[in-house]
Scaffold this motif. Structure first.
Motif, PDB file in Angstrom:
ATOM      1  N   UNK A 171       0.852  -1.178   0.000  1.00 47.59           N
ATOM      2  CA  UNK A 171       0.000   0.000   0.000  1.00 47.59           C
ATOM      3  C   UNK A 171       0.894   1.236   0.000  1.00 47.59           C
ATOM      4  N   UNK A 172       0.601   2.152  -0.904  1.00 45.82           N
ATOM      5  CA  UNK A 172       1.415   3.357  -0.999  1.00 45.82           C
ATOM      6  C   UNK A 172       1.045   4.336   0.104  1.00 45.82           C
ATOM      7  N   UNK A 173       1.938   5.304   0.314  1.00 46.04           N
ATOM      8  CA  UNK A 173       1.697   6.337   1.321  1.00 46.04           C
ATOM      9  C   UNK A 173       0.437   7.126   0.961  1.00 46.04           C
ATOM     10  N   UNK A 174       0.288   7.450  -0.341  1.00 49.91           N
ATOM     11  CA  UNK A 174      -0.899   8.193  -0.780  1.00 49.91           C
ATOM     12  C   UNK A 174      -2.171   7.397  -0.522  1.00 49.91           C
ATOM     13  N   UNK A 175      -2.112   6.078  -0.723  1.00 55.48           N
ATOM     14  CA  UNK A 175      -3.288   5.245  -0.505  1.00 55.48           C
ATOM     15  C   UNK A 175      -3.643   5.219   0.982  1.00 55.48           C
ATOM     16  N   UNK A 176      -2.644   5.113   1.860  1.00 57.15           N
ATOM     17  CA  UNK A 176      -2.947   5.096   3.293  1.00 57.15           C
ATOM     18  C   UNK A 176      -3.521   6.443   3.734  1.00 57.15           C
ATOM     19  N   UNK A 177      -3.044   7.547   3.156  1.00 55.02           N
ATOM     20  CA  UNK A 177      -3.615   8.858   3.455  1.00 55.02           C
ATOM     21  C   UNK A 177      -5.070   8.914   2.999  1.00 55.02           C
ATOM     22  N   UNK A 178      -5.339   8.373   1.817  1.00 53.61           N
ATOM     23  CA  UNK A 178      -6.713   8.360   1.308  1.00 53.61           C
ATOM     24  C   UNK A 178      -7.608   7.511   2.217  1.00 53.61           C
ATOM     25  N   UNK A 179      -7.077   6.396   2.706  1.00 57.27           N
ATOM     26  CA  UNK A 179      -7.839   5.546   3.628  1.00 57.27           C
ATOM     27  C   UNK A 179      -8.167   6.304   4.913  1.00 57.27           C
ATOM     28  N   UNK A 180      -7.195   7.076   5.423  1.00 57.43           N
ATOM     29  CA  UNK A 180      -7.422   7.883   6.629  1.00 57.43           C
ATOM     30  C   UNK A 180      -8.546   8.880   6.395  1.00 57.43           C
ATOM     31  N   UNK A 181      -8.503   9.557   5.249  1.00 55.99           N
ATOM     32  CA  UNK A 181      -9.511  10.577   4.933  1.00 55.99           C
ATOM     33  C   UNK A 181     -10.882   9.924   4.823  1.00 55.99           C
ATOM     34  N   UNK A 182     -10.972   8.805   4.108  1.00 50.17           N
ATOM     35  CA  UNK A 182     -12.257   8.130   3.955  1.00 50.17           C
ATOM     36  C   UNK A 182     -12.806   7.674   5.306  1.00 50.17           C
ATOM     37  N   UNK A 183     -11.943   7.116   6.136  1.00 51.15           N
ATOM     38  CA  UNK A 183     -12.373   6.661   7.457  1.00 51.15           C
ATOM     39  C   UNK A 183     -12.868   7.843   8.295  1.00 51.15           C
ATOM     40  N   UNK A 184     -12.120   8.945   8.256  1.00 55.80           N
ATOM     41  CA  UNK A 184     -12.490  10.133   9.041  1.00 55.80           C
ATOM     42  C   UNK A 184     -13.787  10.736   8.518  1.00 55.80           C
ATOM     43  N   UNK A 185     -13.983  10.701   7.202  1.00 57.87           N
ATOM     44  CA  UNK A 185     -15.210  11.252   6.610  1.00 57.87           C
ATOM     45  C   UNK A 185     -16.432  10.462   7.064  1.00 57.87           C
ATOM     46  N   UNK A 186     -16.255   9.168   7.275  1.00 54.56           N
ATOM     47  CA  UNK A 186     -17.376   8.328   7.714  1.00 54.56           C
ATOM     48  C   UNK A 186     -17.574   8.372   9.228  1.00 54.56           C
ATOM     49  N   UNK A 187     -16.627   8.957   9.952  1.00 54.71           N
ATOM     50  CA  UNK A 187     -16.709   8.988  11.415  1.00 54.71           C
ATOM     51  C   UNK A 187     -16.540  10.413  11.938  1.00 54.71           C
ATOM     52  N   UNK A 188     -17.269  11.352  11.345  1.00 56.94           N
ATOM     53  CA  UNK A 188     -17.213  12.727  11.832  1.00 56.94           C
ATOM     54  C   UNK A 188     -17.798  12.781  13.243  1.00 56.94           C
ATOM     55  N   UNK A 189     -17.248  13.656  14.069  1.00 55.66           N
ATOM     56  CA  UNK A 189     -17.778  13.854  15.405  1.00 55.66           C
ATOM     57  C   UNK A 189     -19.171  14.464  15.291  1.00 55.66           C
ATOM     58  N   UNK A 190     -20.028  14.258  16.296  1.00 56.22           N
ATOM     59  CA  UNK A 190     -21.391  14.799  16.221  1.00 56.22           C
ATOM     60  C   UNK A 190     -21.430  16.302  15.926  1.00 56.22           C
ATOM     61  N   UNK A 191     -20.529  17.060  16.550  1.00 52.12           N
ATOM     62  CA  UNK A 191     -20.540  18.502  16.301  1.00 52.12           C
ATOM     63  C   UNK A 191     -20.071  18.839  14.887  1.00 52.12           C
ATOM     64  N   UNK A 192     -19.203  18.011  14.311  1.00 53.31           N
ATOM     65  CA  UNK A 192     -18.780  18.232  12.931  1.00 53.31           C
ATOM     66  C   UNK A 192     -19.913  17.889  11.962  1.00 53.31           C
ATOM     67  N   UNK A 193     -20.592  16.791  12.239  1.00 56.19           N
ATOM     68  CA  UNK A 193     -21.709  16.375  11.386  1.00 56.19           C
ATOM     69  C   UNK A 193     -22.874  17.368  11.482  1.00 56.19           C
ATOM     70  N   UNK A 194     -23.084  17.953  12.665  1.00 57.43           N
ATOM     71  CA  UNK A 194     -24.189  18.894  12.860  1.00 57.43           C
ATOM     72  C   UNK A 194     -24.016  20.142  12.005  1.00 57.43           C
ATOM     73  N   UNK A 195     -22.781  20.547  11.804  1.00 52.04           N
ATOM     74  CA  UNK A 195     -22.512  21.714  10.965  1.00 52.04           C
ATOM     75  C   UNK A 195     -22.882  21.411   9.520  1.00 52.04           C
ATOM     76  N   UNK A 196     -22.687  20.154   9.147  1.00 51.08           N
ATOM     77  CA  UNK A 196     -23.013  19.752   7.782  1.00 51.08           C
ATOM     78  C   UNK A 196     -21.890  20.085   6.825  1.00 51.08           C
ATOM     79  N   UNK A 197     -21.867  19.374   5.718  1.00 49.51           N
ATOM     80  CA  UNK A 197     -20.841  19.601   4.716  1.00 49.51           C
ATOM     81  C   UNK A 197     -21.327  19.039   3.397  1.00 49.51           C
ATOM     82  N   UNK A 198     -21.108  19.786   2.333  1.00 52.72           N
ATOM     83  CA  UNK A 198     -21.430  19.281   1.012  1.00 52.72           C
ATOM     84  C   UNK A 198     -20.383  18.273   0.564  1.00 52.72           C
TER      85      UNK A 198
END
Length: 84
Positions: free
Chosen positions: A1-28
């Motif tokens: 797995x490349x470094x870029x791929x692991x970074x992308x995995x981190x972003x995807x995981x974080x996007x699916x696990x936003x904190x309640x206050x982050x999700x409440x703000x909403x994001x397009x």
């Protein structure tokens, strides 16, 4: 797995696990929101150490010596909690 791929995995995981206050703000664009959160976190992490120190990552199991369970001769666990 490349470094870029692991970074992308981190972003995807974080996007699916936003904190309640982050999700409440909403994001397009939760991916962009997660990327910004992680980028800011990485910058803080890299600059919050004193010069000439090494940043190390440890789990809680690595920082505390576990205390073995105490048992009676019959095998019952002895609690360190005071009785009610």
């Amino acid at each position: 797995m490349s470094h870029d791929q692991s970074d992308q995995d981190r972003v995807e995981s974080r996007a699916h696990h936003l904190l309640p206050e982050e999700a409440a703000v909403g994001s397009e664009d939760p991916q962009a929101q997660a990327d910004a959160i992680l980028t800011e976190s990485d910058i803080r992490e890299d600059t919050d150490v004193a010069p000439d120190t090494m940043l190390e990552r440890r789990t809680s199991e690595e920082t505390v010596t576990p205390v073995p369970e105490r048992r009676t001769s019959e095998g019952t666990v002895i609690s360190d909690e005071p009785p009610d």
